[in-house]
Design a protein around this motif. Structure first.
Motif, PDB file in Angstrom:
ATOM      1  N   ARG A 195     140.000 -24.850  28.159  1.00  7.51           N
ATOM      2  CA  ARG A 195     138.980 -24.042  28.816  1.00  7.51           C
ATOM      3  C   ARG A 195     138.449 -24.753  30.065  1.00  7.51           C
ATOM      4  O   ARG A 195     138.244 -25.971  30.059  1.00  7.51           O
ATOM      5  N   TYR A 196     138.205 -23.958  31.119  1.00 10.89           N
ATOM      6  CA  TYR A 196     137.498 -24.456  32.298  1.00 10.89           C
ATOM      7  C   TYR A 196     136.382 -23.481  32.621  1.00 10.89           C
ATOM      8  O   TYR A 196     136.611 -22.265  32.715  1.00 10.89           O
ATOM      9  N   ARG A 197     135.175 -23.991  32.821  1.00 17.78           N
ATOM     10  CA  ARG A 197     134.027 -23.149  33.142  1.00 17.78           C
ATOM     11  C   ARG A 197     133.325 -23.665  34.386  1.00 17.78           C
ATOM     12  O   ARG A 197     133.037 -24.862  34.510  1.00 17.78           O
ATOM     13  N   PHE A 198     133.063 -22.739  35.309  1.00 17.47           N
ATOM     14  CA  PHE A 198     132.212 -23.031  36.467  1.00 17.47           C
ATOM     15  C   PHE A 198     130.867 -22.360  36.222  1.00 17.47           C
ATOM     16  O   PHE A 198     130.799 -21.175  35.880  1.00 17.47           O
ATOM     17  N   ALA A 199     129.785 -23.107  36.398  1.00 14.22           N
ATOM     18  CA  ALA A 199     128.449 -22.592  36.135  1.00 14.22           C
ATOM     19  C   ALA A 199     127.511 -22.938  37.279  1.00 14.22           C
ATOM     20  O   ALA A 199     127.705 -23.928  37.996  1.00 14.22           O
ATOM     21  N   ALA A 200     126.495 -22.107  37.446  1.00 18.45           N
ATOM     22  CA  ALA A 200     125.442 -22.369  38.428  1.00 18.45           C
ATOM     23  C   ALA A 200     124.121 -21.892  37.841  1.00 18.45           C
ATOM     24  O   ALA A 200     124.078 -20.911  37.095  1.00 18.45           O
ATOM     25  N   ASP A 201     123.037 -22.599  38.171  1.00 22.72           N
ATOM     26  CA  ASP A 201     121.715 -22.180  37.709  1.00 22.72           C
ATOM     27  C   ASP A 201     120.670 -22.661  38.686  1.00 22.72           C
ATOM     28  O   ASP A 201     120.905 -23.575  39.494  1.00 22.72           O
ATOM     29  N   GLY A 202     119.508 -22.048  38.606  1.00 27.10           N
ATOM     30  CA  GLY A 202     118.417 -22.436  39.482  1.00 27.10           C
ATOM     31  C   GLY A 202     117.153 -21.675  39.178  1.00 27.10           C
ATOM     32  O   GLY A 202     117.172 -20.655  38.464  1.00 27.10           O
ATOM     33  N   PRO A 203     116.029 -22.121  39.707  1.00 30.26           N
ATOM     34  CA  PRO A 203     114.752 -21.428  39.487  1.00 30.26           C
ATOM     35  C   PRO A 203     114.664 -20.157  40.323  1.00 30.26           C
ATOM     36  O   PRO A 203     115.285 -20.051  41.386  1.00 30.26           O
ATOM     37  N   LEU A 204     113.885 -19.206  39.837  1.00 31.15           N
ATOM     38  CA  LEU A 204     113.638 -17.983  40.598  1.00 31.15           C
ATOM     39  C   LEU A 204     112.421 -18.120  41.509  1.00 31.15           C
ATOM     40  O   LEU A 204     112.187 -17.252  42.351  1.00 31.15           O
ATOM     41  N   GLN A 205     111.651 -19.191  41.324  1.00 28.42           N
ATOM     42  CA  GLN A 205     110.452 -19.405  42.133  1.00 28.42           C
ATOM     43  C   GLN A 205     110.469 -20.833  42.667  1.00 28.42           C
ATOM     44  O   GLN A 205     110.486 -21.787  41.891  1.00 28.42           O
ATOM     45  N   GLY A 206     110.501 -20.978  43.961  1.00 35.28           N
ATOM     46  CA  GLY A 206     110.420 -22.298  44.558  1.00 35.28           C
ATOM     47  C   GLY A 206     111.698 -23.095  44.423  1.00 35.28           C
ATOM     48  O   GLY A 206     112.761 -22.594  44.070  1.00 35.28           O
ATOM     49  N   GLU A 207     111.572 -24.395  44.680  1.00 37.31           N
ATOM     50  CA  GLU A 207     112.716 -25.296  44.669  1.00 37.31           C
ATOM     51  C   GLU A 207     112.886 -26.030  43.343  1.00 37.31           C
ATOM     52  O   GLU A 207     113.921 -26.631  43.092  1.00 37.31           O
ATOM     53  N   GLN A 208     111.874 -25.985  42.483  1.00 34.11           N
ATOM     54  CA  GLN A 208     111.902 -26.736  41.235  1.00 34.11           C
ATOM     55  C   GLN A 208     111.379 -25.858  40.110  1.00 34.11           C
ATOM     56  O   GLN A 208     110.428 -25.094  40.283  1.00 34.11           O
ATOM     57  N   LEU A 209     112.018 -25.966  38.935  1.00 32.78           N
ATOM     58  CA  LEU A 209     111.606 -25.187  37.777  1.00 32.78           C
ATOM     59  C   LEU A 209     110.443 -25.872  37.071  1.00 32.78           C
ATOM     60  O   LEU A 209     110.542 -27.029  36.667  1.00 32.78           O
ATOM     61  N   ASP A 210     109.337 -25.137  36.920  1.00 29.52           N
ATOM     62  CA  ASP A 210     108.151 -25.642  36.247  1.00 29.52           C
ATOM     63  C   ASP A 210     107.852 -24.805  35.016  1.00 29.52           C
ATOM     64  O   ASP A 210     108.288 -23.652  34.916  1.00 29.52           O
ATOM     65  N   PRO A 211     107.124 -25.355  34.039  1.00 21.66           N
ATOM     66  CA  PRO A 211     106.755 -24.561  32.861  1.00 21.66           C
ATOM     67  C   PRO A 211     106.056 -23.266  33.250  1.00 21.66           C
ATOM     68  O   PRO A 211     105.241 -23.225  34.166  1.00 21.66           O
ATOM     69  N   GLY A 212     106.411 -22.191  32.535  1.00 21.97           N
ATOM     70  CA  GLY A 212     105.858 -20.878  32.825  1.00 21.97           C
ATOM     71  C   GLY A 212     106.626 -20.092  33.864  1.00 21.97           C
ATOM     72  O   GLY A 212     106.193 -19.001  34.252  1.00 21.97           O
ATOM     73  N   GLU A 213     107.790 -20.614  34.321  1.00 25.55           N
ATOM     74  CA  GLU A 213     108.574 -19.945  35.354  1.00 25.55           C
ATOM     75  C   GLU A 213     109.928 -19.481  34.820  1.00 25.55           C
ATOM     76  O   GLU A 213     110.419 -19.950  33.789  1.00 25.55           O
ATOM     77  N   LEU A 214     110.532 -18.552  35.565  1.00 21.76           N
ATOM     78  CA  LEU A 214     111.827 -17.991  35.221  1.00 21.76           C
ATOM     79  C   LEU A 214     112.945 -18.721  35.957  1.00 21.76           C
ATOM     80  O   LEU A 214     112.737 -19.268  37.039  1.00 21.76           O
ATOM     81  N   TYR A 215     114.149 -18.686  35.377  1.00 20.15           N
ATOM     82  CA  TYR A 215     115.327 -19.235  36.024  1.00 20.15           C
ATOM     83  C   TYR A 215     116.519 -18.337  35.708  1.00 20.15           C
ATOM     84  O   TYR A 215     116.467 -17.460  34.845  1.00 20.15           O
ATOM     85  N   TRP A 216     117.616 -18.567  36.408  1.00 20.45           N
ATOM     86  CA  TRP A 216     118.840 -17.785  36.205  1.00 20.45           C
ATOM     87  C   TRP A 216     120.010 -18.726  35.951  1.00 20.45           C
ATOM     88  O   TRP A 216     120.006 -19.881  36.359  1.00 20.45           O
ATOM     89  N   VAL A 217     121.012 -18.201  35.250  1.00 16.99           N
ATOM     90  CA  VAL A 217     122.237 -18.952  34.957  1.00 16.99           C
ATOM     91  C   VAL A 217     123.419 -18.001  35.093  1.00 16.99           C
ATOM     92  O   VAL A 217     123.370 -16.862  34.603  1.00 16.99           O
ATOM     93  N   GLY A 218     124.498 -18.444  35.745  1.00 14.24           N
ATOM     94  CA  GLY A 218     125.736 -17.671  35.839  1.00 14.24           C
ATOM     95  C   GLY A 218     126.929 -18.530  35.480  1.00 14.24           C
ATOM     96  O   GLY A 218     126.985 -19.713  35.853  1.00 14.24           O
ATOM     97  N   ASN A 219     127.873 -17.967  34.722  1.00  8.39           N
ATOM     98  CA  ASN A 219     129.065 -18.699  34.283  1.00  8.39           C
ATOM     99  C   ASN A 219     130.314 -17.874  34.530  1.00  8.39           C
ATOM    100  O   ASN A 219     130.307 -16.649  34.380  1.00  8.39           O
ATOM    101  N   LEU A 220     131.406 -18.554  34.863  1.00  7.56           N
ATOM    102  CA  LEU A 220     132.734 -17.941  34.950  1.00  7.56           C
ATOM    103  C   LEU A 220     133.714 -18.896  34.292  1.00  7.56           C
ATOM    104  O   LEU A 220     133.793 -20.070  34.673  1.00  7.56           O
ATOM    105  N   GLU A 221     134.464 -18.405  33.284  1.00  8.65           N
ATOM    106  CA  GLU A 221     135.303 -19.296  32.483  1.00  8.65           C
ATOM    107  C   GLU A 221     136.687 -18.699  32.280  1.00  8.65           C
ATOM    108  O   GLU A 221     136.830 -17.497  32.010  1.00  8.65           O
TER     109      GLU A 221
END
Length: 227
Positions: free
Chosen positions: A141-167
């Motif tokens: 298996r090979y998986r490429f993934a990316a993730d990041g916060p939806l608000q600002g440059e850094q993920l803090d408690p109480g905030e949303l984030y996204w994740v995408g994968n292709l395998e």
């Protein structure tokens, strides 16, 4: 909101909507609870419990739970955001699908991460041995993934984030033809605090790309706890 973040959100809903339009689609619900426990800064354990339930079945042969997974994974951190891991999983099928259906799975993994501003990218290389009563199937298996916060440059408690994968995945074994699968998934997550986060998502699988395999959709949820 940046372009790549918008794409991540759109994929989450678009993939589910387009998949439902296919007559031969198979659909599963898959909730999971996961516990991460770090013994040292460079060595951590992960324990997880997963249920898979059928809820779209074009053959009308029944719906409901098809198996339960109990898994353990050990990860060893290496320099330059690299890591290796070893895992073992037991898949309980017999109460739902009949005798001689249980599975033991062994996993070996190498992972590489890098970051570009607020976006984190990952490359995962994994080998597996699916030990079934009648045969053993080897998977690569090979998986490429990316993730990041939806608000600002850094993920803090109480905030949303996204994740995408292709395998991409290949299965081989004695007496069977190679099977090639493709999987794509998108998640939305919420970081409650330093010890807990919640994720919901969808995954689209094309099983047996050149063997007239059916499309499969998963509706996913995950509670992740850190100790």
């Amino acid at each position: 909101m940046s372009f790549i973040k918008r794409i991540g959100i759109l994929c989450l809903f678009f993939s589910a909507g387009t998949c439902y339009g296919q007559e031969d689609l198979i659909g599963f619900l898959q909730p999971q609870i996961s516990l991460n426990y770090s013994l040292t800064p460079h060595y951590a354990h992960n324990f997880s419990f997963t249920q898979r339930a059928l809820f779209i079945n074009p053959t009308n042969s029944g719906i409901g739970t098809i198996h339960l997974d109990l898994a353990h994974f050990s990860k060893f951190e290496l320099p330059r955001q690299r890591s290796i891991g070893l895992g073992i999983m037991f898949r309980l099928r017999e109460p739902f699908e009949g005798p001689d259906q249980n599975e033991l799975r062994l996993t070996q993994q190498f992972n590489l991460l890098h970051r570009n501003h607020s976006i984190r990218f990952g490359h995962r290389f994994r080998t597996e041995q699916r030990i079934l009563p009648s045969r053993t199937i080897h998977r690569f298996r090979y998986r490429f993934a990316a993730d990041g916060p939806l608000q600002g440059e850094q993920l803090d408690p109480g905030e949303l984030y996204w994740v995408g994968n292709l395998e991409a995945l290949t299965s081989i074994g004695k007496g069977i033809r190679p099977i090639y699968d493709l999987r794509a998934s998108a998640w939305l997550g919420f970081l409650a605090n330093d010890m807990a986060k919640i994720q919901i998502g969808t995954e689209y699988r094309r099983v047996g790309l050149w063997l007239e395999g059916r499309p499969v959709i998963f509706l996913l949820s995950s509670l992740i706890l850190n100790l």
